[in-house]
Motif scaffolding. Sequence first.
Motif, mmCIF file in Angstrom:
data_model
loop_
_atom_site.group_PDB
_atom_site.id
_atom_site.type_symbol
_atom_site.label_atom_id
_atom_site.label_comp_id
_atom_site.label_asym_id
_atom_site.label_seq_id
_atom_site.Cartn_x
_atom_site.Cartn_y
_atom_site.Cartn_z
ATOM 1 N N GLU A 184 23.250 -89.640 94.318
ATOM 2 C CA GLU A 184 22.135 -89.777 93.379
ATOM 3 C C GLU A 184 22.509 -90.447 92.060
ATOM 4 O O GLU A 184 21.650 -90.609 91.181
ATOM 5 C CB GLU A 184 21.522 -88.394 93.103
ATOM 6 N N ASN A 185 23.769 -90.836 91.911
ATOM 7 C CA ASN A 185 24.197 -91.409 90.633
ATOM 8 C C ASN A 185 25.016 -92.672 90.833
ATOM 9 O O ASN A 185 25.629 -92.882 91.888
ATOM 10 C CB ASN A 185 25.023 -90.385 89.842
ATOM 11 N N ILE A 186 25.038 -93.510 89.799
ATOM 12 C CA ILE A 186 25.824 -94.752 89.823
ATOM 13 C C ILE A 186 27.308 -94.422 89.757
ATOM 14 O O ILE A 186 27.728 -93.515 89.038
ATOM 15 C CB ILE A 186 25.421 -95.644 88.628
ATOM 16 N N TRP A 187 28.123 -95.187 90.511
ATOM 17 C CA TRP A 187 29.572 -95.036 90.457
ATOM 18 C C TRP A 187 30.152 -96.086 89.512
ATOM 19 O O TRP A 187 29.796 -97.260 89.571
ATOM 20 C CB TRP A 187 30.207 -95.245 91.829
ATOM 21 N N THR A 230 26.256 -91.046 78.002
ATOM 22 C CA THR A 230 24.832 -91.323 77.765
ATOM 23 C C THR A 230 24.103 -91.847 78.995
ATOM 24 O O THR A 230 22.918 -92.136 78.917
ATOM 25 C CB THR A 230 24.683 -92.344 76.623
ATOM 26 N N HIS A 231 24.803 -91.990 80.119
ATOM 27 C CA HIS A 231 24.172 -92.529 81.322
ATOM 28 C C HIS A 231 24.463 -91.626 82.528
ATOM 29 O O HIS A 231 25.496 -90.946 82.571
ATOM 30 C CB HIS A 231 24.691 -93.947 81.622
ATOM 31 N N HIS A 232 23.562 -91.658 83.492
ATOM 32 C CA HIS A 232 23.742 -90.885 84.714
ATOM 33 C C HIS A 232 24.676 -91.654 85.651
ATOM 34 O O HIS A 232 24.248 -92.285 86.617
ATOM 35 C CB HIS A 232 22.394 -90.621 85.379
ATOM 36 N N SER A 233 25.947 -91.590 85.324
ATOM 37 C CA SER A 233 26.955 -92.338 86.080
ATOM 38 C C SER A 233 28.168 -91.457 86.323
ATOM 39 O O SER A 233 28.453 -90.521 85.561
ATOM 40 C CB SER A 233 27.364 -93.602 85.329
ATOM 41 N N LEU A 234 28.911 -91.788 87.379
ATOM 42 C CA LEU A 234 30.115 -91.058 87.756
ATOM 43 C C LEU A 234 31.323 -91.985 87.608
ATOM 44 O O LEU A 234 31.317 -93.093 88.152
ATOM 45 C CB LEU A 234 30.030 -90.579 89.207
ATOM 46 N N LEU A 235 32.324 -91.538 86.910
ATOM 47 C CA LEU A 235 33.577 -92.285 86.819
ATOM 48 C C LEU A 235 34.513 -91.786 87.914
ATOM 49 O O LEU A 235 34.864 -90.607 87.946
ATOM 50 C CB LEU A 235 34.210 -92.088 85.443
#
Length: 287
Positions: A184-187, A230-235
């Motif tokens: 559900e999130n950006i990589w 600040t963003h819906h992202s996964l590192l």
Amino acid sequence: MFFSRKLEAFMAVVENGSLSKAARVMNRTTPPVAKSIKDFEAVLGKRLFKREKFGMSLTQEGLELYNDLKSLYLQEKEITKKHISGIINNSIHVYYDWGKSQYLTQFYQAANKNYSHINIMRFSRENFEEIPDYDGNTLILSSDKIISEKFSLLHKIENKHLGICCQKTLVNNVNNNIDRLLSENIWLCDPALYKTAKIKKLESEIGNRGKAVCVRIMDDLNCCLRFIQTHHSLLLTDENPLKSEYEADLCFIPLTQPEIQYSCYIYKSKYHSSVLNRFLDLIDKME
């Protein structure tokens, strides 16, 4: 050179694997190099090489001689260079493919402690063969096994894990369901890491469940940390990057699936210079 041309020819053939390649490195033609090897074997009374269809390989006696001489030979080259040019080589060169900042930090600390200079550079599988040897002062940290005529395996660090760094609220929203979190999130992914089979497999598994993964290529860790605040992202990273209080709204989740494990292979120049000796104990203890 202080050492004889016979010994220089012997070391060049060992390092390059054939008479013709050794001759090119020595700026000589093949017949004189072949004669130097033959004369060297005659002086020692030993057969040092097995002549094969596509090159030359060491006999057991040749291997024992090479192991006895390689460090001394490289030190002789350093001494020769010092007295001819007045330059003392006090640098090592470390190449890595992605991540591994915890090991690179240890190298920086060891270099500072030993009053050495260290150059750290990125490499990719595509340009691996272009990595220079730098007279025996080169180390390579690779996530995959490599085959090289110039470098040999020094140490293997096994069972390392990748992990996810993201906002805590994203984890709470999916009730700690890692599959949902990934789908559900950006990589955010290092370019070299994204090319690996492990990331491609993980991406494929998520895609097979009907949800295509959106990946953004970013190779600056600090930039990624600021972005995910600040963003819906996964590192996706190979270590926990959270070091300070201002990152308290972030969390790190190790991915412990066996298919996500990887090893870190550390290679060195096949025969190394004295300056590299200062780092060998450190490498043996890395885990």
